[in-house]
Design an enzyme around this catalytic site. Structure first.
Site, PDB file in Angstrom:
ATOM      1  N   GLY A  43       0.879  -1.209   0.114  1.00 42.39           N
ATOM      2  CA  GLY A  43       0.060   0.152   0.074  1.00 42.39           C
ATOM      3  C   GLY A  43       0.812   1.296   0.042  1.00 42.39           C
ATOM      4  O   GLY A  43       0.323   2.326  -0.500  1.00 42.39           O
ATOM      5  N   GLU A  98       4.523   3.833   6.453  1.00 42.87           N
ATOM      6  CA  GLU A  98       3.454   3.062   6.129  1.00 42.87           C
ATOM      7  C   GLU A  98       2.172   3.737   5.640  1.00 42.87           C
ATOM      8  O   GLU A  98       2.173   5.268   5.808  1.00 42.87           O
ATOM      9  CB  GLU A  98       3.044   2.538   7.560  1.00 42.87           C
ATOM     10  CG  GLU A  98       1.584   1.647   7.358  1.00 42.87           C
ATOM     11  CD  GLU A  98       1.675   0.124   6.941  1.00 42.87           C
ATOM     12  OE1 GLU A  98       1.884   0.398   5.840  1.00 42.87           O
ATOM     13  OE2 GLU A  98       1.233  -0.783   7.583  1.00 42.87           O
ATOM     14  N   ASP A  99       1.318   3.224   4.940  1.00 44.10           N
ATOM     15  CA  ASP A  99       0.310   4.086   4.278  1.00 44.10           C
ATOM     16  C   ASP A  99      -0.952   4.450   5.421  1.00 44.10           C
ATOM     17  O   ASP A  99      -0.877   5.718   5.333  1.00 44.10           O
ATOM     18  CB  ASP A  99      -0.391   3.191   3.125  1.00 44.10           C
ATOM     19  CG  ASP A  99      -0.641   1.617   3.663  1.00 44.10           C
ATOM     20  OD1 ASP A  99      -0.610   1.477   4.873  1.00 44.10           O
ATOM     21  OD2 ASP A  99      -0.849   1.007   2.706  1.00 44.10           O
ATOM     22  N   ASP A 102      -3.948   1.617  11.722  1.00 45.22           N
ATOM     23  CA  ASP A 102      -5.436   1.314  12.198  1.00 45.22           C
ATOM     24  C   ASP A 102      -5.317   1.069  13.663  1.00 45.22           C
ATOM     25  O   ASP A 102      -5.315   1.531  14.471  1.00 45.22           O
ATOM     26  CB  ASP A 102      -6.030   0.243  11.160  1.00 45.22           C
ATOM     27  CG  ASP A 102      -7.650   0.198  11.427  1.00 45.22           C
ATOM     28  OD1 ASP A 102      -8.260   1.034  12.396  1.00 45.22           O
ATOM     29  OD2 ASP A 102      -8.173  -0.636  10.929  1.00 45.22           O
ATOM     30  N   THR A 103      -5.263  -0.493  13.673  1.00 42.89           N
ATOM     31  CA  THR A 103      -5.064  -0.970  15.272  1.00 42.89           C
ATOM     32  C   THR A 103      -3.749  -0.812  15.913  1.00 42.89           C
ATOM     33  O   THR A 103      -3.530  -0.737  16.945  1.00 42.89           O
ATOM     34  CB  THR A 103      -5.223  -2.581  15.305  1.00 42.89           C
ATOM     35  OG1 THR A 103      -4.282  -2.992  14.214  1.00 42.89           O
ATOM     36  CG2 THR A 103      -6.573  -2.850  14.573  1.00 42.89           C
ATOM     37  N   GLY A 104      -2.872  -0.610  14.870  1.00 39.33           N
ATOM     38  CA  GLY A 104      -1.631  -0.135  15.410  1.00 39.33           C
ATOM     39  C   GLY A 104      -0.499  -1.570  15.499  1.00 39.33           C
ATOM     40  O   GLY A 104       0.671  -1.484  15.634  1.00 39.33           O
ATOM     41  N   LEU A 107       2.429  -1.907  12.699  1.00 41.37           N
ATOM     42  CA  LEU A 107       3.657  -1.122  12.931  1.00 41.37           C
ATOM     43  C   LEU A 107       4.262  -1.380  14.271  1.00 41.37           C
ATOM     44  O   LEU A 107       5.630  -1.511  14.401  1.00 41.37           O
ATOM     45  CB  LEU A 107       3.255   0.097  12.895  1.00 41.37           C
ATOM     46  CG  LEU A 107       3.158   0.898  11.461  1.00 41.37           C
ATOM     47  CD1 LEU A 107       2.484   2.292  11.665  1.00 41.37           C
ATOM     48  CD2 LEU A 107       4.510   1.116  11.124  1.00 41.37           C
ATOM     49  N   LYS A 130      -5.608   6.520  11.375  1.00 41.08           N
ATOM     50  CA  LYS A 130      -6.906   6.141  11.733  1.00 41.08           C
ATOM     51  C   LYS A 130      -6.988   5.732  13.148  1.00 41.08           C
ATOM     52  O   LYS A 130      -6.615   4.698  13.427  1.00 41.08           O
ATOM     53  CB  LYS A 130      -7.367   5.167  10.574  1.00 41.08           C
ATOM     54  CG  LYS A 130      -8.999   4.927  10.770  1.00 41.08           C
ATOM     55  CD  LYS A 130      -9.519   4.248   9.369  1.00 41.08           C
ATOM     56  CE  LYS A 130      -9.170   2.787   9.455  1.00 41.08           C
ATOM     57  NZ  LYS A 130      -9.582   1.841   8.227  1.00 41.08           N
ATOM     58  N   ASP A 158      -5.617  -0.539  -1.187  1.00 39.08           N
ATOM     59  CA  ASP A 158      -6.891  -1.292  -1.883  1.00 39.08           C
ATOM     60  C   ASP A 158      -7.655  -1.861  -1.063  1.00 39.08           C
ATOM     61  O   ASP A 158      -7.909  -1.803  -0.053  1.00 39.08           O
ATOM     62  CB  ASP A 158      -5.802  -2.605  -2.254  1.00 39.08           C
ATOM     63  CG  ASP A 158      -5.700  -3.508  -1.216  1.00 39.08           C
ATOM     64  OD1 ASP A 158      -5.088  -3.423  -0.274  1.00 39.08           O
ATOM     65  OD2 ASP A 158      -6.002  -4.634  -1.469  1.00 39.08           O
TER      66      ASP A 158
END
Ligand code: 5GP
Length: 179
Positions: A43, A98-99, A102-104, A107, A130, A158
């Site tokens: 991504g 990273e693109d 979310d949850t982390g 990463l 996010k 995507d």
């Protein structure tokens, strides 16, 4: 049959402007230092390319491939690393790119793995933060945009491998039933 519609969230000009700002910030912070940028495939491709081309400092670059999502829009919580960094990062400054976070989980797992190799530092740069489903407090050092919720596609992101090629970023929404 299309079951989803796309609503524009971030137009290409806004993305490009913000990426230039991030590149300037990173260039200032790492002036006179050696820096390795590690992109998380797939991504990140367009964000990574645009970011790197706007930096004003010499860098090395490499990629990791990890997947935390299956074919849907929910995080699976498990991280699969199918490509590792090939450059020796020991004693080096690293920025993981990273693109979207979310949850982390992705990463924080990848950062953990990189830290085991003794780099001088590991920072994180994401295009989109996010916050809807954050599960682990991974520090985001450079962030393009904050959003609260939604499933995002375009500019490398995507849904079932579709929409990566779009230059703008969209929120994917389920179509209202038409009866
Ligand atoms: P995390 O581990 O932080 O939950 O998720 C990170 C990965 O999930 C991202 O690299 C990305 O592949 C995927 N992801 C999270 N949110 C979105 C989203 O809104 N759209 C898309 N296309 N992928 C997402």
């Amino acid at each position: 049959m299309e079951e989803y519609t796309k609503e524009i969230l971030l137009p290409r000009d806004e993305i490009q402007q913000r990426v230039r700002e991030l590149a300037l910030e990173i260039s200032k912070d790492y002036e006179g230092k050696e820096l390795i940028l590690v992109g998380i495939l797939n991504g990140v491709i367009f964000f990574f390319t645009d970011l790197v081309r706007n930096l004003h400092i010499p860098i090395k670059l490499d990629f990791i491939r990890a997947a935390s999502y299956g074919a849907g829009t929910e995080s699976s919580g498990t991280i699969r690393m199918s490509k590792d960094v090939e450059i020796d990062i020991e004693g080096q400054h690293v920025i993981l790119v990273e693109d979207i976070v979310d949850t982390g989980l992705t990463l924080s797992k990848i950062k953990e793995k990189l830290l085991e190799r003794g780099p001088k530092s590991v920072k994180i740069c994401v295009l989109i933060d996010k916050r809807e489903r954050r599960q682990t407090q991974v520090p985001i050092d450079y962030c393009g945009f904050h959003i609260e919720e939604g499933f995002i596609v375009g500019y490398g992101l995507d849904f079932n491998e579709r929409y990566r090629d779009l230059a703008d970023i969209f929120v994917l929404k389920e179509k209202e039933p038409s009866n």
